[in-house]
Design an enzyme around this catalytic site. Structure first.
Site, PDB file in Angstrom:
ATOM      1  CE1 TYR A 141      -3.113  -2.941   0.239  1.00 37.31           C
ATOM      2  CE2 TYR A 141      -3.837  -2.140   2.372  1.00 37.31           C
ATOM      3  CZ  TYR A 141      -3.963  -3.030   1.325  1.00 37.31           C
ATOM      4  OH  TYR A 141      -4.931  -4.007   1.362  1.00 37.31           O
ATOM      5  CE  LYS A 194       2.537 -17.319  -2.572  1.00 37.47           C
ATOM      6  NZ  LYS A 194       2.209 -18.745  -2.301  1.00 37.47           N
ATOM      7  CG  ASP A 227      -0.123 -20.043  -0.012  1.00 42.00           C
ATOM      8  OD1 ASP A 227       0.763 -19.811   0.824  1.00 42.00           O
ATOM      9  OD2 ASP A 227       0.132 -20.521  -1.133  1.00 42.00           O
ATOM     10  CG  ASP A 251      -6.466  -4.780   4.658  1.00 41.33           C
ATOM     11  OD1 ASP A 251      -7.334  -4.846   5.549  1.00 41.33           O
ATOM     12  OD2 ASP A 251      -6.585  -4.063   3.649  1.00 41.33           O
ATOM     13  CG  ASP A 255     -10.899  -7.559   6.769  1.00 40.10           C
ATOM     14  OD1 ASP A 255     -10.569  -6.921   7.790  1.00 40.10           O
ATOM     15  OD2 ASP A 255     -11.280  -7.012   5.725  1.00 40.10           O
TER      16      ASP A 255
END
Length: 364
Positions: A141, A194, A227, A251, A255
């Site tokens: 971001y 990742k 993942d 983020d 959630d």
């Protein structure tokens, strides 16, 4: 005679249900302050958001950041409305604040409340409680990139979105996570990566994590691909304590954690500038929810719990614990909004939390 300390807090309800839940949160915080008699809140509300954009063509005034700089904290609602593109509303207000005030540590607890049914079977079998620590200033971001080659005609435009990882940025959020883990019952930090596919930024992330971990021999560690961590949230959440991840990964995972706890309406967060150079901002994770805005049925718990995080930031740990205990008392008593299986209104839940606070004072 006890002298009250005044905390000056900038209030930005912004859009949709933000207006309703912020009012609820302020009511609960005022009740805590009144009981304490050692501090008070001075609220200053700013009407920034999508309505402001409709009148002025921007989400906040040009001098908005300079105005906010003088406050002890910012209490934020939710941003976004159908009349403003999401990237405009987000970057024009919330990210404008977090980026410019270097609120680089985003703390998002995942809390399972009594009386709230979780889709996880394990929630009924074992105690689940973890926190996601999100790098909040760079990563995916960072806002780097651009759109080019549109002049070559339809179908030929190219968009580049560049993630930014700095050694200093990775290190400071990881040390924050390790320091937090040392304060928890289970002293463990899980790093999300990742690096098998993102061979530059995430490899740097992994290397910094391995180096920082050496300074915390008392804290258990693991490094898990994002993942696999998504699966772990569902299949083995009992293994989690502090999860540290980049801006995008944290983020999404936070959630997921809130959904597993029962609803995004429960999720609180703190956008911290740990250096204290700028005010920190406290907000629920849920969005502006245009479909229920103005109906009085929004879940205020995420906002109220964000207020508890603000109390903790101010060094008022006992008062923060009282707020969280009152929230648990309300949900355990069956006072729940419809997103968590009840039929209570925003005001009824808020009243139940305030009454639980009052009962706690009487019982002591």
């Amino acid at each position: 005679m006890t002298t009250e300390h005044t905390y000056r807090v900038a209030v930005i309800p912004a859009d949709g249900v933000g207006k309703e839940v912020v009012a609820a949160g302020c009511r609960v915080l005022d009740a805590v302050a009144e009981q304490s008699r050692t501090f008070r809140f001075e609220w200053t509300e700013f009407p920034w958001g999508s309505d402001y954009y409709a009148k002025h063509g921007r989400m906040m005034p040009e001098d908005g950041l300079e105005t906010l700089r003088g406050y002890d904290a910012i209490y934020f609602g939710a941003v976004g409305w159908e009349t403003v593109p999401d990237h405009v509303s987000l970057w024009g207000l919330r990210l404008n604040i977090t980026q410019n005030f270097d609120q680089w540590a985003n703390v998002r607890p995942v809390t399972f409340l009594p009386g709230v049914t979780s889709p996880l079977r394990k929630a009924a079998e074992v105690e689940l409680d973890w926190v996601v620590v999100r790098e909040n200033s760079e990563g995916e971001y960072a806002g780097l990139g651009g759109r080019n080659l549109s002049g070559r005609g339809p179908g030929n435009e190219v968009a580049l979105q560049t993630a930014l990882f700095t050694e200093k940025g990775c290190e400071r959020i990881m040390r924050f996570a390790f320091d937090l883990a040392r304060k928890r019952r289970v002293k463990k930090v899980s790093s999300v990566t990742k690096s098998n596919a993102q061979q530059y930024g995430m490899v740097l992330w992994d290397e910094v994590f391995a180096r920082v971990a050496q300074d915390y021999p008392d804290v258990a560690t693991e490094s898990v691909l994002v993942d696999a961590m998504s699966a772990k949230f569902v299949l083995h959440p009992e293994d989690l304590s502090v999860v540290v991840a980049s801006n995008l990964n944290a983020d999404i995972l936070s959630d997921l954690g809130s959904a597993l706890a029962g609803s995004l309406g429960l999720a609180s967060s703190a956008n911290l500038n740990p250096d204290g150079r700028f005010p920190s901002m406290f907000e629920p994770v849920h969005g502006s929810a245009p479909d229920i805005a103005g109906l009085g049925v929004a879940n205020p718990i995420g906002q109220i719990s964000s207020g508890a995080l603000m109390l903790e930031h101010f060094g008022l740990a006992a008062e923060a614990a009282r707020v969280e205990a009152a929230v648990r008392g309300a949900t355990a008593a069956g006072v729940r909004t419809r997103d968590i299986g009840g039929n209570a209104t925003t005001d009824e839940v808020t009243t139940a939390v305030v009454e639980a606070l009052q009962r706690a004072v009487v019982s002591t």
